[in-house]
Write a protein that holds these residues in place. Structure first.
Motif, PDB file in Angstrom:
ATOM      1  N   MET A   1      33.575  43.103  27.195  1.00 26.46           N
ATOM      2  CA  MET A   1      32.604  42.849  26.137  1.00 26.46           C
ATOM      3  C   MET A   1      31.292  42.375  26.750  1.00 26.46           C
ATOM      4  O   MET A   1      31.287  41.690  27.768  1.00 26.46           O
ATOM      5  N   ARG A   2      30.191  42.745  26.123  1.00 33.00           N
ATOM      6  CA  ARG A   2      28.884  42.345  26.624  1.00 33.00           C
ATOM      7  C   ARG A   2      28.728  40.832  26.606  1.00 33.00           C
ATOM      8  O   ARG A   2      29.223  40.150  25.713  1.00 33.00           O
ATOM      9  N   LYS A   3      28.031  40.325  27.608  1.00 38.37           N
ATOM     10  CA  LYS A   3      27.794  38.889  27.710  1.00 38.37           C
ATOM     11  C   LYS A   3      27.136  38.356  26.450  1.00 38.37           C
ATOM     12  O   LYS A   3      27.531  37.313  25.916  1.00 38.37           O
ATOM     13  N   GLU A   4      26.125  39.079  25.953  1.00 36.76           N
ATOM     14  CA  GLU A   4      25.393  38.604  24.786  1.00 36.76           C
ATOM     15  C   GLU A   4      26.306  38.465  23.577  1.00 36.76           C
ATOM     16  O   GLU A   4      26.167  37.527  22.779  1.00 36.76           O
ATOM     17  N   THR A   5      27.256  39.386  23.443  1.00 32.09           N
ATOM     18  CA  THR A   5      28.162  39.345  22.285  1.00 32.09           C
ATOM     19  C   THR A   5      29.066  38.124  22.337  1.00 32.09           C
ATOM     20  O   THR A   5      29.258  37.432  21.328  1.00 32.09           O
ATOM     21  N   ILE A   6      29.648  37.838  23.501  1.00 29.50           N
ATOM     22  CA  ILE A   6      30.525  36.675  23.623  1.00 29.50           C
ATOM     23  C   ILE A   6      29.751  35.393  23.331  1.00 29.50           C
ATOM     24  O   ILE A   6      30.235  34.505  22.607  1.00 29.50           O
ATOM     25  N   VAL A   7      28.554  35.280  23.875  1.00 31.87           N
ATOM     26  CA  VAL A   7      27.752  34.083  23.656  1.00 31.87           C
ATOM     27  C   VAL A   7      27.395  33.948  22.181  1.00 31.87           C
ATOM     28  O   VAL A   7      27.486  32.856  21.597  1.00 31.87           O
ATOM     29  N   GLU A   8      26.983  35.048  21.559  1.00 27.54           N
ATOM     30  CA  GLU A   8      26.653  35.017  20.128  1.00 27.54           C
ATOM     31  C   GLU A   8      27.878  34.625  19.301  1.00 27.54           C
ATOM     32  O   GLU A   8      27.771  33.837  18.351  1.00 27.54           O
ATOM     33  N   ASN A   9      29.030  35.173  19.650  1.00 27.07           N
ATOM     34  CA  ASN A   9      30.246  34.854  18.904  1.00 27.07           C
ATOM     35  C   ASN A   9      30.627  33.385  19.048  1.00 27.07           C
ATOM     36  O   ASN A   9      31.029  32.733  18.075  1.00 27.07           O
ATOM     37  N   LEU A  10      30.508  32.857  20.254  1.00 27.78           N
ATOM     38  CA  LEU A  10      30.789  31.433  20.463  1.00 27.78           C
ATOM     39  C   LEU A  10      29.862  30.563  19.624  1.00 27.78           C
ATOM     40  O   LEU A  10      30.296  29.592  18.990  1.00 27.78           O
ATOM     41  N   ASN A  11      28.590  30.922  19.620  1.00 28.04           N
ATOM     42  CA  ASN A  11      27.633  30.157  18.820  1.00 28.04           C
ATOM     43  C   ASN A  11      27.973  30.228  17.337  1.00 28.04           C
ATOM     44  O   ASN A  11      27.871  29.220  16.615  1.00 28.04           O
ATOM     45  N   ALA A  12      28.388  31.406  16.870  1.00 32.00           N
ATOM     46  CA  ALA A  12      28.725  31.577  15.460  1.00 32.00           C
ATOM     47  C   ALA A  12      29.948  30.738  15.088  1.00 32.00           C
ATOM     48  O   ALA A  12      29.995  30.128  14.012  1.00 32.00           O
ATOM     49  N   VAL A  13      30.961  30.722  15.970  1.00 30.88           N
ATOM     50  CA  VAL A  13      32.146  29.890  15.703  1.00 30.88           C
ATOM     51  C   VAL A  13      31.754  28.414  15.687  1.00 30.88           C
ATOM     52  O   VAL A  13      32.230  27.639  14.845  1.00 30.88           O
ATOM     53  N   GLY A  14      30.869  28.022  16.599  1.00 33.25           N
ATOM     54  CA  GLY A  14      30.402  26.637  16.610  1.00 33.25           C
ATOM     55  C   GLY A  14      29.712  26.246  15.319  1.00 33.25           C
ATOM     56  O   GLY A  14      29.906  25.141  14.794  1.00 33.25           O
ATOM     57  N   VAL A  15      28.907  27.158  14.780  1.00 36.41           N
ATOM     58  CA  VAL A  15      28.243  26.902  13.503  1.00 36.41           C
ATOM     59  C   VAL A  15      29.271  26.753  12.388  1.00 36.41           C
ATOM     60  O   VAL A  15      29.150  25.868  11.520  1.00 36.41           O
ATOM     61  N   ARG A  16      30.309  27.599  12.404  1.00 35.62           N
ATOM     62  CA  ARG A  16      31.354  27.497  11.385  1.00 35.62           C
ATOM     63  C   ARG A  16      32.051  26.139  11.448  1.00 35.62           C
ATOM     64  O   ARG A  16      32.333  25.532  10.407  1.00 35.62           O
ATOM     65  N   ILE A  17      32.328  25.671  12.658  1.00 35.38           N
ATOM     66  CA  ILE A  17      32.997  24.381  12.807  1.00 35.38           C
ATOM     67  C   ILE A  17      32.116  23.257  12.263  1.00 35.38           C
ATOM     68  O   ILE A  17      32.578  22.394  11.513  1.00 35.38           O
ATOM     69  N   VAL A  18      30.838  23.274  12.629  1.00 34.66           N
ATOM     70  CA  VAL A  18      29.926  22.223  12.159  1.00 34.66           C
ATOM     71  C   VAL A  18      29.792  22.269  10.647  1.00 34.66           C
ATOM     72  O   VAL A  18      29.843  21.227   9.974  1.00 34.66           O
ATOM     73  N   THR A  19      29.634  23.453  10.099  1.00 30.53           N
ATOM     74  CA  THR A  19      29.486  23.592   8.653  1.00 30.53           C
ATOM     75  C   THR A  19      30.716  23.089   7.920  1.00 30.53           C
ATOM     76  O   THR A  19      30.619  22.356   6.926  1.00 30.53           O
ATOM     77  N   CYS A  20      31.884  23.474   8.413  1.00 34.96           N
ATOM     78  CA  CYS A  20      33.128  23.041   7.772  1.00 34.96           C
ATOM     79  C   CYS A  20      33.273  21.524   7.850  1.00 34.96           C
ATOM     80  O   CYS A  20      33.652  20.881   6.865  1.00 34.96           O
ATOM     81  N   CYS A  21      32.977  20.943   9.016  1.00 39.67           N
ATOM     82  CA  CYS A  21      33.078  19.495   9.160  1.00 39.67           C
ATOM     83  C   CYS A  21      32.118  18.784   8.215  1.00 39.67           C
ATOM     84  O   CYS A  21      32.473  17.765   7.598  1.00 39.67           O
ATOM     85  N   ASN A  22      30.910  19.304   8.091  1.00 40.18           N
ATOM     86  CA  ASN A  22      29.951  18.703   7.161  1.00 40.18           C
ATOM     87  C   ASN A  22      30.463  18.770   5.724  1.00 40.18           C
ATOM     88  O   ASN A  22      30.283  17.821   4.943  1.00 40.18           O
ATOM     89  N   ASN A  23      31.112  19.873   5.376  1.00 36.69           N
ATOM     90  CA  ASN A  23      31.601  20.049   4.010  1.00 36.69           C
ATOM     91  C   ASN A  23      32.792  19.151   3.680  1.00 36.69           C
ATOM     92  O   ASN A  23      33.008  18.808   2.516  1.00 36.69           O
TER      93      ASN A  23
END
Length: 235
Positions: A1-23
């Protein structure tokens, strides 16, 4: 998988975790993201590491050992999250920091005796078959305390908590039910073993991570949403 895709996916999962914790009123620092990297080449793990990921979970022992050798220059926290045969326990005892799938006394005894004395005790989670599925590994809830009572005596192990892989459920209410039950089991263990640091609930994957966090998950095991769909053609 492209480097950019893995990094983007990690960032997206991180956002999901933060959003869920805030909620749900939790601190995101309470959640460890465990990147499930089975069937993925070592280079994909190296890319994720370069983006800040430190915890990786492997299901297949030989594959994991090859990656550990290829990535020995990196300070990775290795978690074994697959079924473990007793004749392969030594490699897990010697090469991993965590195992999430202990469900038998024999496996625990072997891991403890085979853990090198110069290493810290192996962190373990007891796997619970929370839905009573015959096709899945895990100890029955009613047998959990008896196994925990033996494990806490073992010098090579450090009991940290519980893990489960519940039946797939699509609705949020259905997803939460087994997580709530597992969290209650962990709280019961905490009361019965007050001298142990039982701080880990290893629950939640790509499809149900938010439900798991809302129910107390401290480790979420995410593979597909970081590395994409897996290729099992070579297995």
């Amino acid at each position: 998988m492209r480097k950019e895709t893995i990094v983007e996916n990690l960032n997206a999962v991180g956002v999901r975790i933060v959003t869920c914790c805030n909620n749900c009123g939790r601190n995101p620092s309470e959640i460890t993201l465990l990147a499930v990297s089975k069937t993925r080449p070592a280079q994909d793990l190296r890319i994720a590491y370069s983006a800040g990921q430190r915890h990786f979970g492997e299901n297949y022992l030989q594959e994991a050992l090859e990656k550990q050798d290829a990535l020995s220059d990196l300070d990775i926290h290795w978690h074994f999250i697959g079924p473990l045969q007793s004749n392969k326990s030594r490699a897990v005892a010697e090469r991993f920091q965590w195992i999430h799938t202990v469900d038998r006394l024999k496996i625990a005894q072997r891991l403890s005796s085979q853990r090198p004395g110069y290493m810290a005790p192996l962190n373990i989670c007891l796997q619970v078959n929370i839905d009573g599925e015959q096709s899945k590994s895990g100890i029955a809830p009613q047998d959990l305390v008896a196994l925990a009572r033996e494990v806490v005596k073992m010098p090579g192990l450090r009991l940290r908590g519980l893990m489960a892989i519940p039946t797939v459920r699509r609705d949020a209410c259905g997803q939460r039910k087994p997580f709530i039950e597992l969290a209650a089991l962990l709280q019961s263990l905490c009361r019965q073993f007050p001298d142990q640091t039982l701080d880990t609930l290893s629950i939640g994957m790509s499809r149900d991570m938010e439900a798991a966090i809302a129910c107390g998950a401290t480790v979420v095991r995410i593979g597909t949403d970081i590395f994409g769909g897996r290729n099992y053609s070579d297995e």
